[in-house]
Scaffold this motif. Structure first.
Motif, PDB file in Angstrom:
ATOM      1  N   UNK A  55      10.842   9.018  23.753  1.00  0.00           N
ATOM      2  CA  UNK A  55      12.048   9.718  23.949  1.00  0.00           C
ATOM      3  C   UNK A  55      12.423  11.189  23.333  1.00  0.00           C
ATOM      4  N   UNK A  56      11.758  11.087  21.987  1.00  0.00           N
ATOM      5  CA  UNK A  56      11.928  12.237  21.201  1.00  0.00           C
ATOM      6  C   UNK A  56      10.732  13.303  21.760  1.00  0.00           C
ATOM      7  N   UNK A  57       9.698  12.757  21.966  1.00  0.00           N
ATOM      8  CA  UNK A  57       8.951  14.045  22.363  1.00  0.00           C
ATOM      9  C   UNK A  57       9.073  14.537  23.517  1.00  0.00           C
ATOM     10  N   UNK A  62      16.839  14.522  21.736  1.00  0.00           N
ATOM     11  CA  UNK A  62      17.643  15.886  21.471  1.00  0.00           C
ATOM     12  C   UNK A  62      19.040  15.616  22.243  1.00  0.00           C
ATOM     13  N   UNK A  63      18.843  15.335  23.300  1.00  0.00           N
ATOM     14  CA  UNK A  63      19.933  15.398  24.533  1.00  0.00           C
ATOM     15  C   UNK A  63      20.954  14.189  24.225  1.00  0.00           C
ATOM     16  N   UNK A  68      28.012  12.739  21.508  1.00  0.00           N
ATOM     17  CA  UNK A  68      28.431  11.847  20.473  1.00  0.00           C
ATOM     18  C   UNK A  68      28.963  10.409  21.010  1.00  0.00           C
ATOM     19  N   UNK A  69      29.364  10.472  22.464  1.00  0.00           N
ATOM     20  CA  UNK A  69      29.615   9.031  22.929  1.00  0.00           C
ATOM     21  C   UNK A  69      28.472   8.233  23.157  1.00  0.00           C
ATOM     22  N   UNK A  70      27.272   8.702  23.356  1.00  0.00           N
ATOM     23  CA  UNK A  70      25.990   8.136  23.642  1.00  0.00           C
ATOM     24  C   UNK A  70      25.738   7.642  22.349  1.00  0.00           C
ATOM     25  N   UNK A  71      25.701   8.473  21.369  1.00  0.00           N
ATOM     26  CA  UNK A  71      25.300   7.947  19.861  1.00  0.00           C
ATOM     27  C   UNK A  71      26.308   6.867  19.417  1.00  0.00           C
ATOM     28  N   UNK A 124      16.347   6.756  15.767  1.00  0.00           N
ATOM     29  CA  UNK A 124      15.963   7.978  16.562  1.00  0.00           C
ATOM     30  C   UNK A 124      16.414   9.096  16.043  1.00  0.00           C
ATOM     31  N   UNK A 125      17.666   9.069  15.088  1.00  0.00           N
ATOM     32  CA  UNK A 125      18.049  10.266  14.377  1.00  0.00           C
ATOM     33  C   UNK A 125      16.910  10.725  13.413  1.00  0.00           C
TER      34      UNK A 125
END
Length: 209
Positions: A55-57, A62-63, A68-71, A124-125
């Protein structure tokens, strides 16, 4: 990417993997319940971290982090799952069992492990914040490939540590049923505290926004 960079990242990664957290609590409970449950449990965690690495790669991380709502949704989902598992451990503390888990039990351990690591917003972060620092824009290797390699290194470090923790818990606690139950309670309480901590952070952000 050079050897010095990889060694520096590997050192930080090992230290982080060796820090007790929800993953530790999960593999300890797996080790207590059955010797055959450790590998499926760790494999589930491995798949979760592999998914985060991809996901990060791929730039999706990053998206997601920019929304904020997704996080928030991811945070509450992860927190809720940790609390659910913690309550389950408190209600049914693990005790050593002989024999191998059934096929359905194996799939269940894998699914739980994947949910614990894959739904962890902190993971993830962490990947988003740490991995890019060890990439080299001037390298002949594309950034997504560098991030992928670093993510795999961290995932392998985690798997190595978690296997030792799980089998260690099995070896030490297999002949101590009472100690196993106490450790189950501790692991369950730890998961609940972590889950509440995750949820409370987002609740505070919402209240102050």
């Amino acid at each position: 990417m050079n050897l010095h960079t990889l060694l520096a990242f590997w050192t930080i990664s090992i230290l982080l993997a060796a820090t007790p957290g929800a993953d530790w609590a999960y593999v300890i409970s797996a080790g207590i319940r059955a010797h055959a449950a450790v590998v499926p449990a760790v494999f589930g965690l491995f798949l979760g971290y592999l998914a985060i690495t991809g996901t990060v790669a791929g730039g999706i991380g990053a998206l997601v982090a920019s929304m904020p709502l997704a996080v928030t949704i991811l945070t509450f989902a992860g927190a809720g799952y940790l609390i659910k598992l913690g309550i389950s451990l408190l209600r049914h503390p693990p005790v050593p069992k002989e024999g191998h888990e059934r096929e359905t039990g194996t799939r269940r351990w894998i699914a739980k492990g994947f949910a614990i690591s894959g739904l962890n917003p902190k993971a993830l972060l962490f990947f988003l914040a740490l991995l890019p620092q060890f990439t080299n824009p001037g390298s002949s290797w594309p950034i997504f490939l560098q991030i992928g390699i670093l993510g795999i290194i961290h995932t392998i470090n985690c798997v190595s540590i978690y296997l030792m923790v799980g089998f260690g818990a099995r070896t030490i606690l297999s002949s101590r049923p009472k100690a196993s139950i106490v450790m189950g309670y501790i692991s369950g309480a730890f998961m609940i505290v972590l889950g509440l901590g995750l949820a409370s952070e987002d609740i505070m952000k919402l209240l102050h926004s």
